[in-house]
Design an enzyme around this catalytic site. Sequence first.
Site, PDB file in Angstrom:
ATOM      1  N   CYS A   1       0.957  -1.513   0.016  1.00 55.49           N
ATOM      2  CA  CYS A   1      -0.080   0.279   0.320  1.00 55.49           C
ATOM      3  C   CYS A   1       1.057   1.495   0.302  1.00 55.49           C
ATOM      4  O   CYS A   1       0.718   2.446  -0.915  1.00 55.49           O
ATOM      5  CB  CYS A   1      -0.998  -0.047   1.086  1.00 55.49           C
TER       6      CYS A   1
ATOM      7  N   HIS B   1      -1.603   1.154   7.560  1.00 59.19           N
ATOM      8  CA  HIS B   1      -1.565   1.872   6.145  1.00 59.19           C
ATOM      9  C   HIS B   1      -1.092   2.799   5.805  1.00 59.19           C
ATOM     10  O   HIS B   1      -1.349   3.540   6.895  1.00 59.19           O
ATOM     11  CB  HIS B   1      -3.476   1.346   6.364  1.00 59.19           C
TER      12      HIS B   1
ATOM     13  N   ASN C   1      -7.911   6.344   0.392  1.00 59.78           N
ATOM     14  CA  ASN C   1      -7.036   4.430   0.878  1.00 59.78           C
ATOM     15  C   ASN C   1      -6.530   4.063  -0.552  1.00 59.78           C
ATOM     16  O   ASN C   1      -7.294   3.918  -1.484  1.00 59.78           O
ATOM     17  CB  ASN C   1      -8.202   3.891   1.135  1.00 59.78           C
TER      18      ASN C   1
END
Length: 810
Positions: A123, A327, A351
Amino acid sequence: MPSAINAAVAQQTAAGSVPSTTSTTTEGTGGGTGGIYSAIISRNQPIIKVKEKTYEELHKKCLEENILYEDPDFPPNETSLFYSQKVPIKFEWKRPREICENPRFIIGGANRTDICQGELGDCWFLAAIACLTLNKKLLCRVIPHDQSFIQNYAGIFHFQFWRYGDWVDVIIDDCLPTYNNQLVFTKSSQRNEFWSALLEKAYAKLHGSYEALKGGNTTEAMEDFTGGVIEFYEIKDAPKDIYKIMKHAIARGSLMASSIDDNLGFHYGAAPRSDIGELIARMVKNLENAQMTYSTVDYQGTDERPAWTIMPMQYETRMSCGLVKGHAYSVTAVEETTYKGEKMRLVRLRNPWGQVEWNGPWSDKSEEWNFIDEEEKIRLQHKIAEDGEFWISLEDFMRHFTKLEICNLTPDTLEADKLQTWTVSVNEGRWVRGCSAGGCRNYPDTFWTNPQYRLKLLEEDDDPEDEEVICSFLVALMQKNRRKERKLGANLYTIGFAIYEVPKEMHGTKHHLQKDFFLYNASKARSKTYINMREISERFRLPPSEYVIIPSTYEPHQEGEFILRVFSEKRSLSEEVENMIEADRPSKKKKGKPIIFVSDRANSNKELTTDEDAGKDGEKTHVDEKKRSSAKAREKSEEETQFRNIFRQIAGDDMEICREELRNVLNNVVKKHKDLKTEGFELESSRSMIALMDTDGSGKINFDEFRHLWDKIKSWQKIFKHYDADHSGTINSYEMRNAVKDAGFRLNNQLYDIITMRYADKNMNIDFDSFICCFVRLDAMFRAFHAFDKDGDGIIKLNVLEWLQLTMYA
């Protein structure tokens, strides 16, 4: 054709430093630091390196031969996927034309909503891509847009990344790993768009495999996209003007990301390395259970196709507010609006999953938007969509997020960017175990051996509101290739740096600061902490002066390469400190032994005499008388008498000894020194000494030559005993630097590295035998160089025969 032996090239290539004019490094091209040093470390490489073909050449060849490109360096098999263990299911590598109808490289422009995370903990990389899409100029540099699945398609694509100071072109084929005809890793929100998947593959190739991308910091990818420099903020300790900093960063085109600590000690997007098996197991389960989901959008008459959704394998933890711990999020905008008559500061985040959003105030469907007029909504690009992007108030952002990372663009990022005023200097270096990997200040015995870089701050800042005479600059230390070497067990080192002011009397010199300096002087500035990130950077404000920067790992003996960049608002100079390469020479009253070439002895007995041979007869007579007087004094000593007797017994009537006899003589004498713990000299050592001291090419040495050797050994023995404080019979490789200096030799870091590699054992210790062999070689090679360097300019010219004669019999 003779080749000049000159130090200038290698050192300028390595670090931009001003070389010593007495260096003996040969000219060279490529191979890291260049010259003899690079020739040594790359001697097992092919003699002729064939230039790699460019993308244009490969693309043209594929079109001419009507074939699809297959990448031999990143093949479509398991070696390109995971290195720590095999995947229990078989992936199919397919080209986009085999996955869907009518594939496209980019549809309607590359944007942040095109990126959806797949079954890999990257990510951090995808968040950086989302940031990259906000700057179209940067995007076009990383992703050349003249690529297509329609026009001139040949199954070949290329992407450009900044790699430790250079932009590199990474060429790939378009085979992608799939399972049940679905992409396993990154994908676009539109099924037939493939730029993000191919960009991820190129980045995986750059680092050796897809697994190498598991876990990281967003700024790492940001730097690779831009060549920029990072700034890192702990939000709980952020400055009061953090909003201004973020707003200014967006205006400058800087890339920005933020993350939330998971309280488990994991970095976002990263699982512990030991959990790669669990990652693969979950990935397999998710792939086997994945269901295709279709949007209600009407795709008739367009190139778009339904997107699929696979929830990414995660070590991240979702919170009730919709945010995810551990994250990375892209920061895509920072704005101010009016809410109920008051100013409200907002932050827009995305995101990388392409879903799962904040559900608190200012989220897509929150009631706060009911108080914002339509025109303002359009300006803020507010929309209700499960696309992973959302607004959040600055107050909530500061409350929930823990880290903010900013990648500032540098002058070399885009030539047309006129907003940047930084000047940049770049130095490459390496920490070598046992030589220049000294660790941090906590290790005073070795800290001083780290590479040192002089920084000259020449001009103060142009700030009319600041009355201080101050220079602003930023130091960035980056360790190289650690991610690519993960499969070899490499991890990021804990790194940092310290800055010291150079004493005025040493300004303008090139001397490596010694141990005592750091024992009695405090640093003027330093990195706030040592941290295991690829790069650590810090802003500083210091008065104009000359400083030295010491980059280091936290612990000593950790070997690796690094790049040190210094950014300053005004003119500055930065270069590696390299000692002048030289050796103390004997008094001119002493006549030096001539150096004779082996091949010339039978013919003309050609000699290359030293400068000391030129003298008047009266001076020679005086020297001879002094020598005879000195010799008589020595002969009276017990050692001299014993010495001659031993030599005569072994040498015989010709008074010359070979390598076996030299070994016996040395070992007999050394045995009498009970305080010197040594097992004696090896046969190879005596062979080397014969070769280096033999001035008439007989393969033997006479008593005078041996006497000269023994006098040297005695003086070196004292140095050895001084540093062998624990009487172990060895000295460590760091102490060897001082021992070499005490013996009258001044070398640079490259030569110290070579000495360590050549003479130290696996524990970085040097025994007496190796110690003496090293000094004999240094002494002989310096004498040889001085004999050839008749004009004293630090350059000698040799043809191939002369070079081989000098080096092979040594």
